[in-house]
Scaffold this motif. Sequence first.
Motif, PDB file in Angstrom:
ATOM      1  N   MET A  51       0.629  -1.313   0.241  1.00 54.26           N
ATOM      2  CA  MET A  51      -0.222   0.326   0.464  1.00 54.26           C
ATOM      3  C   MET A  51       1.128   1.456  -0.070  1.00 54.26           C
ATOM      4  O   MET A  51       0.091   2.408  -0.540  1.00 54.26           O
ATOM      5  N   THR A  52       2.169   1.142   0.922  1.00 56.35           N
ATOM      6  CA  THR A  52       3.356   2.072   0.239  1.00 56.35           C
ATOM      7  C   THR A  52       4.131   2.510  -0.598  1.00 56.35           C
ATOM      8  O   THR A  52       3.186   4.041  -0.958  1.00 56.35           O
ATOM      9  N   PHE A  53       4.123   1.174  -0.955  1.00 54.46           N
ATOM     10  CA  PHE A  53       4.839   1.255  -2.640  1.00 54.46           C
ATOM     11  C   PHE A  53       3.655   2.543  -3.423  1.00 54.46           C
ATOM     12  O   PHE A  53       4.136   2.980  -4.125  1.00 54.46           O
ATOM     13  N   GLY A  54       2.696   1.750  -3.686  1.00 52.99           N
ATOM     14  CA  GLY A  54       1.066   2.003  -4.225  1.00 52.99           C
ATOM     15  C   GLY A  54       1.372   3.417  -4.028  1.00 52.99           C
ATOM     16  O   GLY A  54       0.484   4.047  -5.662  1.00 52.99           O
ATOM     17  N   ARG A  55       1.012   3.960  -2.605  1.00 48.85           N
ATOM     18  CA  ARG A  55       0.658   5.446  -2.546  1.00 48.85           C
ATOM     19  C   ARG A  55       1.954   6.338  -2.761  1.00 48.85           C
ATOM     20  O   ARG A  55       1.801   7.317  -3.770  1.00 48.85           O
ATOM     21  N   GLU A  56       2.937   5.873  -3.029  1.00 42.90           N
ATOM     22  CA  GLU A  56       4.328   6.174  -3.637  1.00 42.90           C
ATOM     23  C   GLU A  56       3.937   6.640  -5.143  1.00 42.90           C
ATOM     24  O   GLU A  56       4.491   8.004  -5.303  1.00 42.90           O
ATOM     25  N   LEU A  57       3.941   5.104  -5.292  1.00 44.27           N
ATOM     26  CA  LEU A  57       3.996   4.793  -6.681  1.00 44.27           C
ATOM     27  C   LEU A  57       2.694   6.415  -7.588  1.00 44.27           C
ATOM     28  O   LEU A  57       2.767   6.670  -8.957  1.00 44.27           O
ATOM     29  N   SER A  58       1.763   6.488  -6.906  1.00 41.43           N
ATOM     30  CA  SER A  58       0.082   6.676  -7.210  1.00 41.43           C
ATOM     31  C   SER A  58       0.913   8.451  -7.419  1.00 41.43           C
ATOM     32  O   SER A  58       0.017   9.102  -8.358  1.00 41.43           O
ATOM     33  N   MET A  59       1.693   9.086  -6.919  1.00 39.21           N
ATOM     34  CA  MET A  59       1.992  10.299  -7.364  1.00 39.21           C
ATOM     35  C   MET A  59       3.341  10.301  -9.024  1.00 39.21           C
ATOM     36  O   MET A  59       3.946  11.632  -8.871  1.00 39.21           O
ATOM     37  N   LEU A  60       3.838   9.132  -8.993  1.00 39.91           N
ATOM     38  CA  LEU A  60       4.264   9.272 -10.040  1.00 39.91           C
ATOM     39  C   LEU A  60       3.959   9.318 -11.563  1.00 39.91           C
ATOM     40  O   LEU A  60       4.529   9.120 -12.597  1.00 39.91           O
ATOM     41  N   VAL A  61       2.924   8.263 -11.588  1.00 45.61           N
ATOM     42  CA  VAL A  61       1.735   7.659 -12.207  1.00 45.61           C
ATOM     43  C   VAL A  61       0.810   8.911 -12.653  1.00 45.61           C
ATOM     44  O   VAL A  61      -0.424   8.517 -11.972  1.00 45.61           O
ATOM     45  N   PRO A  63      -3.713   8.626 -13.612  1.00 48.39           N
ATOM     46  CA  PRO A  63      -4.792   8.095 -13.289  1.00 48.39           C
ATOM     47  C   PRO A  63      -4.680   6.946 -14.325  1.00 48.39           C
ATOM     48  O   PRO A  63      -5.248   6.634 -14.648  1.00 48.39           O
ATOM     49  N   ALA A  64      -4.818   8.322 -16.022  1.00 49.15           N
ATOM     50  CA  ALA A  64      -4.840   7.258 -17.045  1.00 49.15           C
ATOM     51  C   ALA A  64      -4.472   6.190 -16.988  1.00 49.15           C
ATOM     52  O   ALA A  64      -4.550   4.427 -17.645  1.00 49.15           O
ATOM     53  N   VAL A  65      -2.527   6.390 -17.051  1.00 50.12           N
ATOM     54  CA  VAL A  65      -2.135   4.865 -17.129  1.00 50.12           C
ATOM     55  C   VAL A  65      -1.700   3.745 -15.988  1.00 50.12           C
ATOM     56  O   VAL A  65      -2.094   3.055 -16.567  1.00 50.12           O
ATOM     57  N   ALA A  66      -2.216   4.762 -14.906  1.00 43.27           N
ATOM     58  CA  ALA A  66      -2.235   3.114 -14.037  1.00 43.27           C
ATOM     59  C   ALA A  66      -4.268   2.685 -14.275  1.00 43.27           C
ATOM     60  O   ALA A  66      -3.274   1.249 -13.567  1.00 43.27           O
ATOM     61  N   SER A  67      -5.147   3.376 -14.347  1.00 44.07           N
ATOM     62  CA  SER A  67      -5.606   2.172 -14.695  1.00 44.07           C
ATOM     63  C   SER A  67      -6.011   1.448 -15.962  1.00 44.07           C
ATOM     64  O   SER A  67      -5.977   0.045 -15.599  1.00 44.07           O
ATOM     65  N   ALA A  68      -5.118   1.696 -16.795  1.00 45.39           N
ATOM     66  CA  ALA A  68      -4.736   0.446 -17.992  1.00 45.39           C
ATOM     67  C   ALA A  68      -3.630  -0.327 -17.702  1.00 45.39           C
ATOM     68  O   ALA A  68      -4.059  -1.644 -18.086  1.00 45.39           O
ATOM     69  N   LEU A  69      -3.127   0.201 -16.566  1.00 47.97           N
ATOM     70  CA  LEU A  69      -2.034  -0.904 -16.368  1.00 47.97           C
ATOM     71  C   LEU A  69      -2.833  -1.953 -15.451  1.00 47.97           C
ATOM     72  O   LEU A  69      -2.440  -3.471 -15.172  1.00 47.97           O
ATOM     73  N   GLY A  70      -3.422  -1.624 -14.165  1.00 55.21           N
ATOM     74  CA  GLY A  70      -4.657  -2.425 -13.752  1.00 55.21           C
ATOM     75  C   GLY A  70      -5.429  -3.475 -14.845  1.00 55.21           C
ATOM     76  O   GLY A  70      -5.128  -4.408 -14.152  1.00 55.21           O
ATOM     77  N   THR A  71      -6.048  -2.726 -15.708  1.00 50.08           N
ATOM     78  CA  THR A  71      -7.208  -3.622 -16.469  1.00 50.08           C
ATOM     79  C   THR A  71      -6.433  -4.781 -17.140  1.00 50.08           C
ATOM     80  O   THR A  71      -6.365  -6.243 -16.945  1.00 50.08           O
ATOM     81  N   ALA A  72      -4.723  -4.426 -17.669  1.00 51.48           N
ATOM     82  CA  ALA A  72      -3.795  -5.431 -18.251  1.00 51.48           C
ATOM     83  C   ALA A  72      -3.329  -6.362 -17.132  1.00 51.48           C
ATOM     84  O   ALA A  72      -3.258  -7.345 -17.427  1.00 51.48           O
ATOM     85  N   ILE A  73      -3.572  -6.031 -16.235  1.00 51.98           N
ATOM     86  CA  ILE A  73      -2.819  -6.872 -14.791  1.00 51.98           C
ATOM     87  C   ILE A  73      -3.672  -7.666 -14.626  1.00 51.98           C
ATOM     88  O   ILE A  73      -3.634  -8.910 -14.311  1.00 51.98           O
ATOM     89  N   ILE A  74      -4.725  -7.468 -14.421  1.00 50.27           N
ATOM     90  CA  ILE A  74      -6.184  -7.751 -14.092  1.00 50.27           C
ATOM     91  C   ILE A  74      -6.043  -8.779 -15.408  1.00 50.27           C
ATOM     92  O   ILE A  74      -6.717 -10.275 -14.799  1.00 50.27           O
ATOM     93  N   ILE A  75      -6.699  -8.540 -16.319  1.00 53.17           N
ATOM     94  CA  ILE A  75      -6.613  -9.047 -17.520  1.00 53.17           C
ATOM     95  C   ILE A  75      -5.147 -10.395 -17.585  1.00 53.17           C
ATOM     96  O   ILE A  75      -6.097 -11.992 -18.385  1.00 53.17           O
ATOM     97  N   GLY A  76      -4.552 -10.333 -17.463  1.00 55.37           N
ATOM     98  CA  GLY A  76      -3.333 -11.130 -17.360  1.00 55.37           C
ATOM     99  C   GLY A  76      -3.405 -12.004 -16.805  1.00 55.37           C
ATOM    100  O   GLY A  76      -2.567 -13.590 -16.682  1.00 55.37           O
TER     101      GLY A  76
END
Length: 80
Positions: A51-61, A63-76
């Motif tokens: 959760m800490t890593f995700g919070r820090e990463l959310s400041m760098l990515v 939201p649209a890219v994060a959503s696309a990556l999350g979708t790709a991971i779930i599909i994968g």
Amino acid sequence: MLWLSAVLIAAVSNLDNCTVGVAYGIRDRRIAAIPNLIIALLTMAATAGAMTFGRELSMLVAPAVASALGTAIIIGIGVG
């Protein structure tokens, strides 16, 4: 708030231990409290770290890219 979320998510993920406990119970085996406690604490620590890593990463990515990556991971995961 982070620790409360981590504890709640760890508690939910430890519900998987119930399945293992039932399977062991059917075979008349007991799971000791200390190993279960260790698993729960490790799960909580790993969840808090993620959760800490995700919070820090959310400041760098974005939201649209994060959503696309999350979708790709779930599909994968679903395909794999």
